[in-house]
Design a protein around this motif. Structure first.
Motif: not given
Length: 302
Positions: A32, A36, A145-146, A149-150, A273, A276, A280
């Protein structure tokens, strides 16, 4: 810990064993971080100080790769060692249990079934609590973590990816459940054929004396044919589930990329973005699918 099955305390008896989960869990975060930083590098192309931004995130990505390699090395070394110890413990306990049984137990259980317990079943338990457990812990780290971030990038596309993944997993698991039923039937047929072969070889003089070779050949061939039939069906269902999963996953990716491209045109998100997010959010589906597929194996091992 009440919600953990007692089998965990039996197999991971030493507290130091639980320390193995730490590097495995942390290694799940590295992918992840890499996704990013790569998205930030893409967005930095149009910035005035692009070179310094690219250097900073590239260095961060390189550091994450080095840390991931170190964690994976520790992870593999520890789990291989503990997995071997688990396999030895399971075989010893099972054989001790067999030796403490009454003689009637061996009259009611075939030789092939007992050999399957000591070989294939023990190996499945060892794999479920070593190599499979490694993947489960790593996937949990990646999922956490995904999701962070997502949802931080674009929560609508993330929800769509999670919902579609859940539906795909339900459909695919129906095929896999049918495949597992056929696989269990194939294992029973294989155990029966092994029992017949062992009995015939051990009592070959009796069989030849009564001229039973042809009958025993037919009896053995019948169970071998059943084993082949069930194994063939299981392989077809497993392959169908994999192909169907790939087809539906790729369809979800196409929809999300088209919606993401529309948001880029509107100026709501950037290209980095979307990169990523696509790397992700789409892995969330794969991770959930892999995690769900291991639960049945673990329950069987338990």
């Amino acid at each position: 810990i009440p919600f953990l099955p007692k089998m965990y305390w039996f197999l991971y008896r030493k507290p130091i064993y639980f320390l193995m989960f730490i590097p495995t869990f942390l290694s799940g975060w590295m992918m992840t971080i890499s996704n990013y930083t790569m998205g930030q590098i893409i967005d930095a192309i149009n910035e005035p100080n692009a070179l310094s931004i690219v250097k900073r995130y590239a260095l961060l990505n390189f550091g994450a790769a080095i840390l991931s390699s170190g964690l994976n090395f520790i992870d593999q070394y520890c789990w291989i060692t503990v997995g071997s110890l688990i396999g030895i413990k399971v075989k010893r306990v099972l054989f001790k249990s067999l030796m403490l049984k009454d003689i009637e137990f061996f009259d009611t259980h075939s030789f092939g079934d007992i050999l399957t317990m000591l070989s294939e079943d023990c190996r499945q338990v060892e794999n479920s609590f070593s190599s499979t457990k490694t993947g489960q812990v790593r996937i949990v780290g990646q999922l956490i973590s995904s999701l962070i971030v997502s949802f931080g990038i674009e929560w609508k596309l993330t929800l769509f990816a999670i919902f579609s993944t859940f539906m795909i997993s339900v459909i695919v698991n129906l095929f896999r459940d049918a495949a597992r039923i056929s696989l269990r039937a194939a294992r029973k047929a294989d155990a029966k054929s092994l029992t017949i072969a062992d009995e015939d070889i051990c009592n070959s003089r009796t069989i030849f004396a009564f001229n039973r070779q042809h009958e025993e050949l037919e009896r053995y061939g019948e169970w071998v044919d059943k084993n082949y039939e069930f194994s063939y069906k299981a392989k077809i269902l497993f392959n169908t589930s994999f192909r169907l999963s790939s087809l539906l996953d790729n369809g979800t990716v196409c929809v999300c990329l088209n919606v993401g491209a529309y948001l880029i045109v509107k100026g709501e998100i950037t290209a980095g973005t979307l990169f990523s997010l696509s790397r992700t959010a789409f892995t969330i589906g794969i991770q959930l699918n892999q995690l769900l597929s291991t639960f049945d194996m673990e329950q069987k091992a338990l």
